[in-house]
Motif scaffolding. Structure first.
Motif, PDB file in Angstrom:
ATOM      1  N   ILE A  51      45.699  42.639  33.832  1.00 28.30           N
ATOM      2  CA  ILE A  51      45.305  41.399  33.306  1.00 28.30           C
ATOM      3  C   ILE A  51      43.995  41.498  33.005  1.00 28.30           C
ATOM      4  CG2 ILE A  51      45.025  39.020  34.395  1.00 28.30           C
ATOM      5  CD1 ILE A  51      47.273  39.337  36.467  1.00 28.30           C
TER       6      ILE A  51
ATOM      7  N   ARG B  86      52.598  35.172  39.965  1.00 29.28           N
ATOM      8  CA  ARG B  86      53.547  34.952  38.919  1.00 29.28           C
ATOM      9  C   ARG B  86      54.180  36.352  38.580  1.00 29.28           C
ATOM     10  NH1 ARG B  86      51.523  32.232  33.669  1.00 29.28           N
ATOM     11  NH2 ARG B  86      50.900  30.672  35.235  1.00 29.28           N
TER      12      ARG B  86
ATOM     13  N   LYS C 105      48.466  41.223  29.698  1.00 31.49           N
ATOM     14  CA  LYS C 105      48.155  39.784  29.661  1.00 31.49           C
ATOM     15  C   LYS C 105      46.754  39.528  29.894  1.00 31.49           C
ATOM     16  CE  LYS C 105      52.666  38.995  30.494  1.00 31.49           C
ATOM     17  NZ  LYS C 105      53.679  38.343  29.161  1.00 31.49           N
TER      18      LYS C 105
ATOM     19  N   LEU D  15      48.160  34.087  38.063  1.00 35.19           N
ATOM     20  CA  LEU D  15      48.914  35.242  37.351  1.00 35.19           C
ATOM     21  C   LEU D  15      49.310  36.421  37.919  1.00 35.19           C
ATOM     22  CD1 LEU D  15      46.969  35.667  33.911  1.00 35.19           C
ATOM     23  CD2 LEU D  15      49.144  34.711  34.461  1.00 35.19           C
TER      24      LEU D  15
END
Length: 274
Positions: free
Chosen positions: A8, A55, A32, A52
């Motif tokens: 991320i 998730r 991401k 995130l």
């Protein structure tokens, strides 16, 4: 194929991470990116990261966060400690690209320094000039940059066009210009440590491991950046630029006010999340 690892990242690092993925063959790196504009609202970054991570936690055994502290005053670290993830070392991208000791030397040599990376050199008008209103009110230059003396471009790629863009940015801000080529620095070494199978078969470390070369306004080499033992962490972020005793109302160095918009090639924003 190794188990996938989710990275991320800040959207400002998308191009560099994708370049490293191609260079090393890290097909198991899944990326991401959050919008770079969050650097204007750093208090939102930790919460967005938490969302995130939660998730995607069920789909990944390992999640790595390609952020430094980025002006969150430890907020990212608190989230990562609770969620069991780790991040890049350093206070901001300038530090992990240049390396702590090299960045400390640059900061001590001229505290009133404004920094650019490849991302900011590429999008200087969009992320610095327009958000600060300098295109409409050039007289604001002194209010924002009056306490700066130098612009240092910490480059990742050897790109003549970006070097020219950075030099133009320095001229526009009426600052002395210096170029320090850093390569991918701590971004590469941190990712390589987590992708060991691919890294073992990757290219020679000399591709980015040489000492950075410092250049002046005329691109003349003025010697390598010498490592120092004084590598204390910084408490600044890309929003504020590294702090300086010579500044008062300094602007955001990575003024990511419109981050998340699609760039011409799409590489910075292709993985942005809403």
């Amino acid at each position: 194929m190794p188990e996938p690892i989710l990275v991320i990242a800040c959207g400002a690092l998308a191009r560099e991470i994708n370049a490293l993925k191609r260079r090393w063959g890290w097909q198991h790196l899944h990326l991401k990116c959050m919008p770079a504009e969050l650097h204007n609202r750093p208090a939102e970054i930790p919460g967005r990261l938490r969302q995130l991570i939660r998730r995607h936690r069920s789909a990944y055994d390992e999640i790595f966060v390609a952020y430094a502290d980025c002006g969150t005053a430890g907020g990212i670290d608190r989230v990562l400690a609770e969620e069991g993830a780790v991040r890049l070392q350093g206070a901001h991208c300038y530090e992990f690209f240049a390396g702590p000791a090299r960045f400390a030397e640059l900061s001590m040599a001229e505290p009133g320094t404004f920094y650019l990376t490849d991302f900011l050199a590429r999008h200087f008008d969009r992320f610095v000039v327009k958000p600060l209103g300098l295109d409409r009110h050039p007289e604001l230059r002194n209010a924002y940059f009056g306490n700066y003396r130098k612009l240092v471009y910490l480059s990742q790629a050897q790109d003549a066009r970006l070097l020219e863009s950075a030099a133009r940015a320095a001229a526009r801000l009426e600052l002395e210009f210096e170029h320090v080529h850093c390569g991918y620095g701590g971004l590469e070494t941190s990712l390589a440590a987590r992708f060991t199978q691919s890294a073992a078969k990757g290219p020679s470390r000399t591709a980015t491991g040489e000492a950075p070369v410092r250049q002046g306004a005329g691109n003349e080499n003025i010697g390598p950046v010498r490592a120092t033992s004084n590598a204390a962490g910084r408490d600044a972020s890309p929003v504020d630029q590294p702090s300086s005793a010579r500044r008062s109302s300094a602007p955001c160095g990575g003024a990511f006010a419109t981050g998340g918009q699609r760039s011409n090639d799409g590489q910075e924003s292709s993985h942005f999340l809403a």
